[in-house]
Design an enzyme around this catalytic site. Structure first.
Site, PDB file in Angstrom:
ATOM      1  N   GLY A  75       0.826  -1.196   0.000  1.00 51.59           N
ATOM      2  CA  GLY A  75       0.000   0.000   0.000  1.00 51.59           C
ATOM      3  C   GLY A  75       0.864   1.251   0.000  1.00 51.59           C
ATOM      4  CB  CYS A  76       0.269   4.676  -1.229  1.00 54.30           C
ATOM      5  SG  CYS A  76      -1.356   5.013  -0.518  1.00 54.30           S
ATOM      6  CE1 TYR A  77      -1.034   8.511   3.753  1.00 57.06           C
ATOM      7  CE2 TYR A  77      -2.951   7.148   3.323  1.00 57.06           C
ATOM      8  CZ  TYR A  77      -2.375   8.393   3.432  1.00 57.06           C
ATOM      9  OH  TYR A  77      -3.137   9.518   3.230  1.00 57.06           O
TER      10      TYR A  77
END
Length: 319
Positions: A117-119
């Site tokens: 995921g990005c975060y």
């Protein structure tokens, strides 16, 4: 003539799917399998294309991604999933090759790859090596805050932010996931080996793409007292030799008058690390494109590893 790899993108009309599709422009080693737009939700047609492909990208909501995996009947088909569905599941390689040679090997040899995921990408870039290197205790009460462009929230949110008439609250940064149940927390904890679930405060901002995530630490709570310069040196060595993770020179933030902007890495497929603070309190920050290393760029990097070509093929790493 060399045989081209057959690629199907299941969910090609979403933000991540479109960006993956764009990155195949000009590649002569890829044959894209297309689905008619009116059939993109047809299970039978999706099943046919998945099983005709060598590699299928899943750019879908979690339940749809699980359904797509259940459609695989051809044992040779490989899956690269950009959803949250399989990131903490056994049998799936976690698509972050810079973490260790074991991670890279599992991507190279695997048939099921879960893109981070990005975060989680920004967080794990910091926390994984600090725990692996014995600097950060696994029971440290880690916290992080992050800001992101609105593109990471999907097509509906993009439309809301880009509407001619919109709520004035969208003009300012907005904190969310206030119940501390953000969907990336599971992988943030499991992949790093933290014993406690991190405290995490994400913030959506009024710009299209780009992400900045920061983790603060008390130096006297680390396994041994670490000055910012020492943590910087450790991370520089840990990520040395790679193309995608760039530890910025110590004190580099002074070039930006002491500010770090969340959208500065938009359109770039790497990730920057900044180490700041003082002898008592250290900040480690990551800056990158939530649609690049935080999504489609990471997916293409995994594909390149699986194909045995240059990891940055089709990606933007030139500064």
């Amino acid at each position: 003539m060399s045989v081209k790899t057959k690629i199907f993108i299941d969910g090609s009309e979403g933000t991540t799917g479109l960006r993956i599709y764009e990155r195949f422009e000009g590649r002569d080693d890829i044959e894209l399998l297309h689905i008619d737009s009116e059939l993109r939700k047809d299970v039978g047609e999706r099943k046919r294309l998945i099983n005709e492909s060598d590699i299928t990208f899943l750019c879908l909501p979690d339940d749809a991604a699980r359904e797509s995996v259940s459609l695989v009947e051809n044992e040779n088909v490989k899956i690269i999933d950009t959803s949250t569905a399989h990131r903490t599941q056994d049998g799936w390689a976690y698509g972050f090759p810079e973490l260790s040679e074991v991670h890279r090997q599992k991507i190279r040899e695997g048939k099921r790859i879960a893109v981070p995921g990005c975060y989680a990408t920004g967080f794990i870039t910091i926390i994984y090596p600090l725990i692996a290197g014995g600097i950060l205790p696994a029971d440290y009460p880690v916290s992080a805050f992050a800001m992101s462009g609105y593109s990471g929230a999907g097509k509906k949110t993009i439309a809301v932010y880009e509407a001619k008439e919109r709520d004035r609250e969208l003009d300012a940064p907005r904190e969310y996931a206030l119940t501390q149940n953000h969907k990336h927390l599971k992988e943030m904890q499991k992949i790093t080996g933290l014993l406690k679930t991190p405290l995490f405060s994400p913030i959506i901002c009024d710009y299209y793409s780009g992400m900045l995530l920061t983790t603060p630490f008390y130096t006297d709570m680390l396994s041994k007292a670490q000055r910012p310069e020492e943590i910087h040196a450790f991370l520089s060595e840990y990520y040395s030799g790679g193309k995608f993770v760039k530890v910025m020179p110590f004190g580099k933030e002074a070039d930006y008058n002491g500010f770090l902007s969340g959208n500065a890495c938009a359109g770039w497929d790497g990730i920057e690390i900044y180490v700041t603070g003082n002898e008592d309190r250290v900040l480690v920050s990551t800056r990158f494109d939530n649609l690049g290393k935080g999504a489609s760029g990471a997916a293409i990097q995994c594909l390149n590893i699986m194909l045995g070509c240059e990891e940055d093929k089709g990606l933007a790493l030139e500064v």
